[in-house]
Write a protein that holds these residues in place. Structure first.
Motif, PDB file in Angstrom:
ATOM      1  N   VAL A 109     -33.829   5.468 -16.203  1.00 56.44           N
ATOM      2  CA  VAL A 109     -34.055   6.795 -15.618  1.00 56.44           C
ATOM      3  C   VAL A 109     -32.735   7.362 -15.118  1.00 56.44           C
ATOM      4  O   VAL A 109     -32.427   8.543 -15.311  1.00 56.44           O
ATOM      5  CB  VAL A 109     -35.076   6.720 -14.462  1.00 56.44           C
ATOM      6  CG1 VAL A 109     -35.262   8.096 -13.833  1.00 56.44           C
ATOM      7  CG2 VAL A 109     -36.401   6.174 -14.963  1.00 56.44           C
ATOM      8  N   PHE A 110     -31.943   6.505 -14.474  1.00 55.15           N
ATOM      9  CA  PHE A 110     -30.640   6.936 -13.982  1.00 55.15           C
ATOM     10  C   PHE A 110     -29.753   7.390 -15.134  1.00 55.15           C
ATOM     11  O   PHE A 110     -29.088   8.426 -15.059  1.00 55.15           O
ATOM     12  CB  PHE A 110     -29.964   5.794 -13.219  1.00 55.15           C
ATOM     13  CG  PHE A 110     -28.535   6.063 -12.871  1.00 55.15           C
ATOM     14  CD1 PHE A 110     -28.199   6.966 -11.884  1.00 55.15           C
ATOM     15  CD2 PHE A 110     -27.518   5.411 -13.555  1.00 55.15           C
ATOM     16  CE1 PHE A 110     -26.877   7.220 -11.577  1.00 55.15           C
ATOM     17  CE2 PHE A 110     -26.198   5.655 -13.252  1.00 55.15           C
ATOM     18  CZ  PHE A 110     -25.870   6.570 -12.259  1.00 55.15           C
ATOM     19  N   ALA A 111     -29.720   6.611 -16.213  1.00 50.82           N
ATOM     20  CA  ALA A 111     -28.914   6.993 -17.378  1.00 50.82           C
ATOM     21  C   ALA A 111     -29.404   8.306 -17.967  1.00 50.82           C
ATOM     22  O   ALA A 111     -28.608   9.128 -18.439  1.00 50.82           O
ATOM     23  CB  ALA A 111     -28.961   5.887 -18.439  1.00 50.82           C
ATOM     24  N   THR A 112     -30.701   8.529 -17.926  1.00 48.03           N
ATOM     25  CA  THR A 112     -31.269   9.768 -18.453  1.00 48.03           C
ATOM     26  C   THR A 112     -30.852  10.966 -17.604  1.00 48.03           C
ATOM     27  O   THR A 112     -30.621  12.053 -18.145  1.00 48.03           O
ATOM     28  CB  THR A 112     -32.805   9.674 -18.495  1.00 48.03           C
ATOM     29  OG1 THR A 112     -33.185   8.550 -19.292  1.00 48.03           O
ATOM     30  CG2 THR A 112     -33.411  10.936 -19.083  1.00 48.03           C
ATOM     31  N   ILE A 113     -30.736  10.787 -16.289  1.00 45.95           N
ATOM     32  CA  ILE A 113     -30.277  11.880 -15.428  1.00 45.95           C
ATOM     33  C   ILE A 113     -28.899  12.356 -15.863  1.00 45.95           C
ATOM     34  O   ILE A 113     -28.614  13.557 -15.910  1.00 45.95           O
ATOM     35  CB  ILE A 113     -30.255  11.428 -13.957  1.00 45.95           C
ATOM     36  CG1 ILE A 113     -31.682  11.198 -13.449  1.00 45.95           C
ATOM     37  CG2 ILE A 113     -29.561  12.466 -13.077  1.00 45.95           C
ATOM     38  CD1 ILE A 113     -31.759  10.642 -12.044  1.00 45.95           C
ATOM     39  N   LEU A 114     -28.031  11.426 -16.208  1.00 50.03           N
ATOM     40  CA  LEU A 114     -26.698  11.788 -16.684  1.00 50.03           C
ATOM     41  C   LEU A 114     -26.794  12.601 -17.973  1.00 50.03           C
ATOM     42  O   LEU A 114     -26.113  13.609 -18.150  1.00 50.03           O
ATOM     43  CB  LEU A 114     -25.868  10.523 -16.916  1.00 50.03           C
ATOM     44  CG  LEU A 114     -25.721   9.581 -15.710  1.00 50.03           C
ATOM     45  CD1 LEU A 114     -24.920   8.344 -16.103  1.00 50.03           C
ATOM     46  CD2 LEU A 114     -25.055  10.302 -14.551  1.00 50.03           C
ATOM     47  N   THR A 115     -27.647  12.151 -18.887  1.00 49.66           N
ATOM     48  CA  THR A 115     -27.827  12.864 -20.149  1.00 49.66           C
ATOM     49  C   THR A 115     -28.402  14.256 -19.917  1.00 49.66           C
ATOM     50  O   THR A 115     -28.003  15.219 -20.576  1.00 49.66           O
ATOM     51  CB  THR A 115     -28.759  12.067 -21.083  1.00 49.66           C
ATOM     52  OG1 THR A 115     -28.226  10.759 -21.275  1.00 49.66           O
ATOM     53  CG2 THR A 115     -28.906  12.753 -22.429  1.00 49.66           C
ATOM     54  N   VAL A 116     -29.333  14.363 -18.984  1.00 51.96           N
ATOM     55  CA  VAL A 116     -29.954  15.651 -18.670  1.00 51.96           C
ATOM     56  C   VAL A 116     -28.926  16.630 -18.126  1.00 51.96           C
ATOM     57  O   VAL A 116     -28.942  17.821 -18.468  1.00 51.96           O
ATOM     58  CB  VAL A 116     -31.110  15.457 -17.667  1.00 51.96           C
ATOM     59  CG1 VAL A 116     -31.568  16.792 -17.099  1.00 51.96           C
ATOM     60  CG2 VAL A 116     -32.274  14.754 -18.341  1.00 51.96           C
ATOM     61  N   ASN A 117     -28.015  16.154 -17.295  1.00 54.46           N
ATOM     62  CA  ASN A 117     -26.954  17.029 -16.787  1.00 54.46           C
ATOM     63  C   ASN A 117     -26.155  17.637 -17.927  1.00 54.46           C
ATOM     64  O   ASN A 117     -25.805  18.818 -17.913  1.00 54.46           O
ATOM     65  CB  ASN A 117     -26.032  16.250 -15.851  1.00 54.46           C
ATOM     66  CG  ASN A 117     -26.632  16.062 -14.477  1.00 54.46           C
ATOM     67  OD1 ASN A 117     -27.549  16.785 -14.093  1.00 54.46           O
ATOM     68  ND2 ASN A 117     -26.133  15.103 -13.733  1.00 54.46           N
ATOM     69  N   PHE A 118     -25.859  16.825 -18.925  1.00 54.73           N
ATOM     70  CA  PHE A 118     -25.128  17.331 -20.082  1.00 54.73           C
ATOM     71  C   PHE A 118     -25.989  18.342 -20.850  1.00 54.73           C
ATOM     72  O   PHE A 118     -25.495  19.342 -21.361  1.00 54.73           O
ATOM     73  CB  PHE A 118     -24.725  16.182 -21.005  1.00 54.73           C
ATOM     74  CG  PHE A 118     -23.936  15.105 -20.328  1.00 54.73           C
ATOM     75  CD1 PHE A 118     -23.138  15.386 -19.218  1.00 54.73           C
ATOM     76  CD2 PHE A 118     -23.987  13.801 -20.780  1.00 54.73           C
ATOM     77  CE1 PHE A 118     -22.417  14.378 -18.582  1.00 54.73           C
ATOM     78  CE2 PHE A 118     -23.267  12.797 -20.153  1.00 54.73           C
ATOM     79  CZ  PHE A 118     -22.475  13.087 -19.052  1.00 54.73           C
ATOM     80  N   ALA A 119     -27.299  18.046 -20.923  1.00 56.59           N
ATOM     81  CA  ALA A 119     -28.199  18.936 -21.656  1.00 56.59           C
ATOM     82  C   ALA A 119     -28.291  20.306 -20.996  1.00 56.59           C
ATOM     83  O   ALA A 119     -28.453  21.324 -21.674  1.00 56.59           O
ATOM     84  CB  ALA A 119     -29.594  18.320 -21.753  1.00 56.59           C
ATOM     85  N   PHE A 120     -28.175  20.345 -19.662  1.00 58.01           N
ATOM     86  CA  PHE A 120     -28.282  21.605 -18.936  1.00 58.01           C
ATOM     87  C   PHE A 120     -26.971  22.392 -18.904  1.00 58.01           C
ATOM     88  O   PHE A 120     -26.939  23.513 -18.392  1.00 58.01           O
ATOM     89  CB  PHE A 120     -28.740  21.349 -17.499  1.00 58.01           C
ATOM     90  CG  PHE A 120     -30.215  21.111 -17.371  1.00 58.01           C
ATOM     91  CD1 PHE A 120     -31.102  21.619 -18.308  1.00 58.01           C
ATOM     92  CD2 PHE A 120     -30.731  20.378 -16.311  1.00 58.01           C
ATOM     93  CE1 PHE A 120     -32.462  21.406 -18.194  1.00 58.01           C
ATOM     94  CE2 PHE A 120     -32.100  20.155 -16.180  1.00 58.01           C
ATOM     95  CZ  PHE A 120     -32.962  20.672 -17.128  1.00 58.01           C
ATOM     96  N   SER A 121     -25.891  21.814 -19.416  1.00 58.61           N
ATOM     97  CA  SER A 121     -24.633  22.562 -19.444  1.00 58.61           C
ATOM     98  C   SER A 121     -24.797  23.774 -20.345  1.00 58.61           C
ATOM     99  O   SER A 121     -25.385  23.696 -21.424  1.00 58.61           O
ATOM    100  CB  SER A 121     -23.487  21.685 -19.951  1.00 58.61           C
ATOM    101  OG  SER A 121     -23.719  21.256 -21.277  1.00 58.61           O
TER     102      SER A 121
END
Length: 524
Positions: free
Chosen positions: A254-266
């Protein structure tokens, strides 16, 4: 389509008399730091009625509807339509929803801080101008390069994706031909005028938004049993969300996914880039910002919830888009072709926004004297053609590296691109903190600001801390650790390039002064 604004200079002569923003790269660092209030006041006094961006020849051709769609279009990409199934597999249904919720909160906090800066100083290519003014010239240079790289690398990948998507309908045609057609189309839209770019992006983004809304509505009807779905004799409801536990793979994914989500929201920060070319930014920018959060929540979390409810999470997105899996299960004909068209528009939208953002960053660097000033020249339609050509050249080089050196050069570029957006967010939040403090120290009050970040300083510091944590804690994700190392090395290299540039300029000025002294001595 509305006609582009090509001769607004004649319509708005008063715009030629507006004060310049005092961020010229030739000014000393102390001068920039000592005058934030006067600068901001002169900029925020603009009434938005003229159609030229402040102190530039760029045209104010964007309206509020364009700005709102551009902010969405910059975020909604192939990641949601194609890669979301992989994300669900990693974190599980509840974990993915939680990650997207936290990501939406982070980006909303950043947008609130950006809103105050963009309304007070609606400058095209704003991020590095703010960083130069409120942090330092070196940081301004680094932020400009970081953001330019983010979109340049994205351009290369989008051009490749366009060619591959067309292979579904034309399997025997060369991929490069379709990529070339995409390049020509996107370049033309950006070269005509900012109005053409904005209008095209509005419709590209509208198709994506319509597809997501249709997916959520149809999927919700299937969840509650109104529409039959393959594999279920009764209404599926939400049992699949917790079928194997809340966090079936543990909490670390889940933590790793949060990082990916941040990139997705750029991409949401595009509002700041467009502020200098938006009519009435005092109204349009806050409106676009306030609608960002609930739309992100609706589109991303709504879509993920529908996917997880209708598709067992272990099967989500294995070899095929979860959107296609849901539509096929419901029995919608030509689901694959429909989604291929939607993803193609997402690619065109992303490349359209990417070329615009990259062009304006090159223009802004030229305007601030970081690179040769002729990059800031615009034609009679207000388009910086030299900057546009330079930005397109960068995208083509990224495309070439993805073909020739995909496992080396392009891999490094992608790693840098992923974290560069987070670095920009960190800078935005910190710049707003410094701006507000210096605004108050100069004797002004918050009531004078046309738009104020709510909850200051708590919201501002929360944005800064959460973004910084997202950046630093990448080290705990083994797959993304390389990106963090590459990003830190690149930041150091950018600072090194800046200080080398300054050293060369000082040596050149000293040499010219010595030559002038020698000339005067010879004459005497």
């Amino acid at each position: 389509m509305s006609q582009p604004d090509t001769d607004t200079a004649a319509q708005s002569p008063s715009s030629q008399q507006e004060p310049q923003i005092q961020t010229d790269g030739r000014r000393s660092h102390s001068e920039q730091m000592n005058q934030p209030a006067q600068t901001s006041q002169s900029e925020s006094s603009h009434d938005g009625k003229d159609e030229h961006a402040l102190h530039t020849n760029l045209k104010r051709g964007m309206e509020s509807r364009h700005l709102q769609m551009i902010s969405l279009g910059g975020v909604i990409g192939t990641g949601l339509f194609l890669s979301s199934g992989y994300t669900i597999q990693q974190a599980g249904p509840i974990g993915t929803i939680l990650a997207y919720g936290i990501g939406a909160l982070i980006v909303y906090l950043v947008m609130l801080t950006l809103g105050e800066l963009s309304v007070a100083m609606p400058v095209t290519g704003s991020f590095h101008v703010y960083a130069e003014k409120f942090i330092g010239p070196g940081t301004g240079f680094v932020i400009a390069i970081q953001y330019w790289l983010t979109w340049t690398v994205a351009l290369g990948s989008e051009f490749t994706a366009a060619g591959l998507l067309m292979q579904r309908w034309f399997p025997n045609s060369p991929t490069w031909a379709w990529s070339a057609a995409c390049i020509t189309l996107i370049f033309t839209l950006n070269a005509l005028s900012v109005r053409f770019f904005a209008e095209a992006e509005f419709w590209f983004a509208s198709i994506k938004v319509f597809a997501i809304c249709a997916f959520i509505v149809i999927g919700s009807l299937a969840i509650f049993g109104v529409i039959p779905v393959a594999g279920y004799q009764h209404a599926p409801m939400f049992g699949n969300l917790i079928k194997d536990g809340v966090f079936p793979n543990g909490f670390m994914p889940v933590f790793a996914t949060i990082l990916t989500v941040n990139f997705a929201f750029s991409g949401t920060e595009l509002i700041g880039v467009t502020a200098g070319e938006t009519r009435d930014p005092q109204t349009a920018v806050p409106k676009a910002i306030h609608t960002t959060l609930w739309r992100l929540v609706l589109f991303f979390i709504g879509s993920i919830t529908v996917m997880c409810a209708l598709i067992p999470w272990r099967k989500a997105g294995v070899g095929e888009s979860p959107f296609v899996l849901v539509f096929n299960g419901i029995g919608i004909p030509y689901a694959g072709d429909i989604m291929n068209f939607v993803v193609l528009t997402a690619v065109l939208s992303a490349s359209n926004s990417g070329l615009y953002a990259s062009t304006r960053m090159v223009w802004s660097m030229g305007n601030e004297g970081m690179i040769p000033r002729w990059f800031a020249k615009t034609n009679r339609r207000g388009v910086p053609m030299l900057a546009l050509c330079a930005a397109m050249a960068g995208g083509l080089l990224a495309l070439l590296s993805s073909v020739i050196a995909a496992s080396t050069v392009y891999l490094v570029l992608v790693a840098l691109s992923g974290l560069s957006a987070v670095v920009v967010w960190i800078a935005i939040a910190y710049c707003q903190i410094v701006f507000r403090r210096r605004w108050l120290e100069s004797g002004h009050s918050t009531s004078e600001l046309k738009y104020r970040t709510p909850g200051y300083p708590y919201v501002s510091w929360a944005a800064f801390i959460l973004c910084t944590a997202s950046f630093v804690l990448v080290i705990f994700d083994v797959e993304q650790r390389f990106a963090l190392v590459a990003e830190l090395v690149f930041i150091v290299a950018c600072y090194g390039a800046y200080f080398l540039q300054q050293w060369v300029r000082k040596r050149k000025k000293a040499t010219e002064a010595d030559d002038l002294d020698t000339l005067w001595v010879a004459r005497d």
